[in-house]
Motif scaffolding. Structure first.
Motif, mmCIF file in Angstrom:
data_model
loop_
_atom_site.group_PDB
_atom_site.id
_atom_site.type_symbol
_atom_site.label_atom_id
_atom_site.label_comp_id
_atom_site.label_asym_id
_atom_site.label_seq_id
_atom_site.Cartn_x
_atom_site.Cartn_y
_atom_site.Cartn_z
ATOM 1 N N PRO A 74 0.817 -1.217 0.000
ATOM 2 C CA PRO A 74 0.000 0.000 0.000
ATOM 3 C C PRO A 74 0.857 1.277 0.000
ATOM 4 C CG PRO A 74 -0.849 -1.560 1.604
ATOM 5 C CD PRO A 74 0.455 -2.119 1.097
ATOM 6 N N THR A 75 2.084 1.180 0.521
ATOM 7 C CA THR A 75 2.969 2.351 0.580
ATOM 8 C C THR A 75 3.781 2.536 -0.693
ATOM 9 O OG1 THR A 75 4.630 0.995 1.680
ATOM 10 C CG2 THR A 75 3.188 2.325 3.085
ATOM 11 N N GLY A 76 3.646 1.644 -1.665
ATOM 12 C CA GLY A 76 4.373 1.779 -2.924
ATOM 13 C C GLY A 76 5.040 0.483 -3.343
ATOM 14 N N ARG A 77 6.031 0.602 -4.207
ATOM 15 C CA ARG A 77 6.758 -0.551 -4.718
ATOM 16 C C ARG A 77 8.209 -0.467 -4.273
ATOM 17 N NH1 ARG A 77 6.091 -0.443 -10.912
ATOM 18 N NH2 ARG A 77 6.894 -2.567 -10.778
ATOM 19 N N GLY A 78 8.851 -1.633 -4.131
ATOM 20 C CA GLY A 78 10.243 -1.649 -3.720
ATOM 21 C C GLY A 78 10.971 -2.876 -4.234
ATOM 22 N N ILE A 79 12.278 -2.756 -4.328
ATOM 23 C CA ILE A 79 13.145 -3.882 -4.647
ATOM 24 C C ILE A 79 14.351 -3.785 -3.722
ATOM 25 C CG2 ILE A 79 14.318 -2.663 -6.531
ATOM 26 C CD1 ILE A 79 14.464 -5.526 -7.903
ATOM 27 N N TYR A 80 14.781 -4.943 -3.222
ATOM 28 C CA TYR A 80 15.883 -5.007 -2.265
ATOM 29 C C TYR A 80 17.056 -5.730 -2.917
ATOM 30 C CZ TYR A 80 12.276 -3.772 1.080
ATOM 31 O OH TYR A 80 11.263 -3.131 1.748
ATOM 32 N N CYS A 81 18.219 -5.081 -2.872
ATOM 33 C CA CYS A 81 19.406 -5.647 -3.488
ATOM 34 C C CYS A 81 20.587 -5.454 -2.540
ATOM 35 C CB CYS A 81 19.676 -4.968 -4.826
ATOM 36 S SG CYS A 81 19.967 -3.178 -4.695
ATOM 37 N N TYR A 82 21.754 -5.920 -2.962
ATOM 38 C CA TYR A 82 22.960 -5.795 -2.138
ATOM 39 C C TYR A 82 24.005 -4.943 -2.837
ATOM 40 C CZ TYR A 82 21.026 -9.533 0.665
ATOM 41 O OH TYR A 82 20.207 -10.268 1.471
ATOM 42 N N ASP A 83 24.658 -4.078 -2.068
ATOM 43 C CA ASP A 83 25.783 -3.331 -2.611
ATOM 44 C C ASP A 83 27.001 -4.259 -2.654
ATOM 45 O OD1 ASP A 83 27.088 -3.344 -0.113
ATOM 46 O OD2 ASP A 83 26.885 -1.194 0.212
ATOM 47 N N PRO A 84 28.135 -3.798 -3.153
ATOM 48 C CA PRO A 84 29.302 -4.685 -3.264
ATOM 49 C C PRO A 84 29.811 -5.245 -1.940
ATOM 50 C CG PRO A 84 29.579 -2.805 -4.695
ATOM 51 C CD PRO A 84 28.361 -2.533 -3.856
ATOM 52 N N ASP A 85 29.470 -4.583 -0.827
ATOM 53 C CA ASP A 85 29.902 -5.071 0.490
ATOM 54 C C ASP A 85 28.859 -5.956 1.153
ATOM 55 O OD1 ASP A 85 32.503 -3.713 0.792
ATOM 56 O OD2 ASP A 85 31.270 -1.908 0.632
ATOM 57 N N GLY A 86 27.765 -6.224 0.470
ATOM 58 C CA GLY A 86 26.728 -7.061 1.047
ATOM 59 C C GLY A 86 25.726 -6.298 1.895
ATOM 60 N N PHE A 87 25.736 -4.962 1.859
ATOM 61 C CA PHE A 87 24.786 -4.143 2.606
ATOM 62 C C PHE A 87 23.498 -4.033 1.795
ATOM 63 C CE2 PHE A 87 23.212 0.100 4.045
ATOM 64 C CZ PHE A 87 22.961 -0.253 5.344
ATOM 65 N N MET A 88 22.356 -4.283 2.440
ATOM 66 C CA MET A 88 21.091 -4.265 1.714
ATOM 67 C C MET A 88 20.644 -2.827 1.415
ATOM 68 S SD MET A 88 17.390 -6.043 2.451
ATOM 69 C CE MET A 88 18.114 -7.622 2.791
ATOM 70 N N VAL A 89 20.235 -2.611 0.176
ATOM 71 C CA VAL A 89 19.743 -1.321 -0.296
ATOM 72 C C VAL A 89 18.372 -1.550 -0.925
ATOM 73 C CG1 VAL A 89 20.147 0.544 -1.945
ATOM 74 C CG2 VAL A 89 22.087 -0.461 -0.705
ATOM 75 N N GLU A 90 17.452 -0.662 -0.605
ATOM 76 C CA GLU A 90 16.123 -0.706 -1.206
ATOM 77 C C GLU A 90 15.967 0.491 -2.134
ATOM 78 O OE1 GLU A 90 11.387 -0.311 0.060
ATOM 79 O OE2 GLU A 90 12.930 -0.049 1.576
ATOM 80 N N ILE A 91 15.378 0.260 -3.296
ATOM 81 C CA ILE A 91 14.919 1.354 -4.140
ATOM 82 C C ILE A 91 13.407 1.242 -4.139
ATOM 83 C CG2 ILE A 91 14.882 2.328 -6.461
ATOM 84 C CD1 ILE A 91 17.726 1.305 -6.820
ATOM 85 N N ARG A 92 12.744 2.337 -3.743
ATOM 86 C CA ARG A 92 11.294 2.293 -3.554
ATOM 87 C C ARG A 92 10.649 3.550 -4.104
ATOM 88 N NH1 ARG A 92 8.600 5.885 -1.433
ATOM 89 N NH2 ARG A 92 7.224 4.479 -0.327
ATOM 90 N N CYS A 93 9.356 3.415 -4.395
ATOM 91 C CA CYS A 93 8.587 4.579 -4.863
ATOM 92 C C CYS A 93 7.232 4.587 -4.194
ATOM 93 C CB CYS A 93 8.433 4.550 -6.387
ATOM 94 S SG CYS A 93 7.432 3.183 -7.008
ATOM 95 N N ASP A 94 6.640 5.762 -4.137
ATOM 96 C CA ASP A 94 5.286 5.908 -3.618
ATOM 97 C C ASP A 94 4.310 5.299 -4.631
ATOM 98 O OD1 ASP A 94 6.086 7.259 -1.319
ATOM 99 O OD2 ASP A 94 5.986 9.216 -2.318
ATOM 100 N N PRO A 95 3.083 5.004 -4.193
ATOM 101 C CA PRO A 95 2.083 4.509 -5.148
ATOM 102 C C PRO A 95 1.803 5.574 -6.211
ATOM 103 C CG PRO A 95 1.236 4.433 -2.886
ATOM 104 C CD PRO A 95 2.558 5.139 -2.850
ATOM 105 N N GLN A 96 1.449 5.114 -7.411
ATOM 106 C CA GLN A 96 1.120 6.075 -8.472
ATOM 107 C C GLN A 96 -0.275 6.592 -8.295
ATOM 108 O OE1 GLN A 96 2.351 3.774 -11.989
ATOM 109 N NE2 GLN A 96 3.743 5.465 -12.363
#
Length: 146
Positions: A124-146
Motif C-alpha cells: 500500500p505504501t508503494g513498490r520496492g526492490i531489495y538488493c545488495y551493494d558490493p559489500d553485502g549491505f542491503m539497499v532498497e529502491i522504492r517509490c510511492d504509489p502512483q
C-alpha cells in the motif's frame, strides 16, 4: 555497455532501517538524546502500525524528513569490534525514486548483475526492490504509489 540510471533518478534517502538490541535504549538515544521526533498516531506508516503497537518497531524523523526505523531484535549479537564489519547493526538503506522510473531502476539492477534479495514487491505504501551493494549491505529502491 550497461544501462545506468540518470544522475537525478534517486531523489533522496527515504529511510534508514536499523536493527536494535534494546528498543528502550534506542528510543531514548534517538528521541531524547538526539532530539528526533518519534512518529505517533496517524504519522506512523500504515504498514507498520501493528509492529509499532507490539513494540517491535519505532520510527523517528529527521528535520529534513528522513525516517529512521528501529527494528527490535532482542537476540542481536554485540556489534563487531572490527570497524571493517560496521554494518552489523544496519538493516537496509532505502532510496526514493519517481514511480515512473521504478521499472527502469529494476532493469538497471538486473542488467548490471546486482544481487537481488527480493522484489519487486508492491505494498500500500508503494513498490520496492531489495538488493545488495558490493559489500553485502542491503539497499532498497522504492517509490510511492502512483
Amino acid at each position: 555497455m550497461s544501462k545506468t540510471l540518470p544522475p537525478s533518478a534517486l531523489r533522496r534517502v527515504h529511510h534508514v532501517a536499523l536493527n536494535v538490541h534494546s528498543m528502550e535504549a534506542s528510543r531514548h538515544f534517538y528521541g531524547t538524546i538526539l532530539g528526533l521526533r518519534e512518529l505517533q498516531g496517524s504519522d506512523i506508516p500504515a504498514t507498520l502500525i501493528d509492529l509499532v503497537a507490539a513494540g517491535k518497531v519505532a520510527n523517528f524523523v529527521t528535520p529534513d524528513g528522513t525516517v529512521i526505523d528501529l527494528f527490535y531484535e532482542p537476540d542481536l549479537s554485540p556489534p563487531n569490534p572490527d570497524p571493517q564489519r560496521q554494518f552489523t547493526r544496519a538493516n537496509h538503506l532505502a532510496f526514493d525514486i519517481a514511480p515512473e522510473l521504478f521499472d527502469e531502476a529494476v532493469a538497471v539492477l538486473r542488467d548490471n548483475g546486482v544481487p537481488i534479495d527480493h522484489g519487486p514487491v508492491s505494498r500500500p505504501t508503494g513498490r520496492g526492490i531489495y538488493c545488495y551493494d558490493p559489500d553485502g549491505f542491503m539497499v532498497e529502491i522504492r517509490c510511492d504509489p502512483q
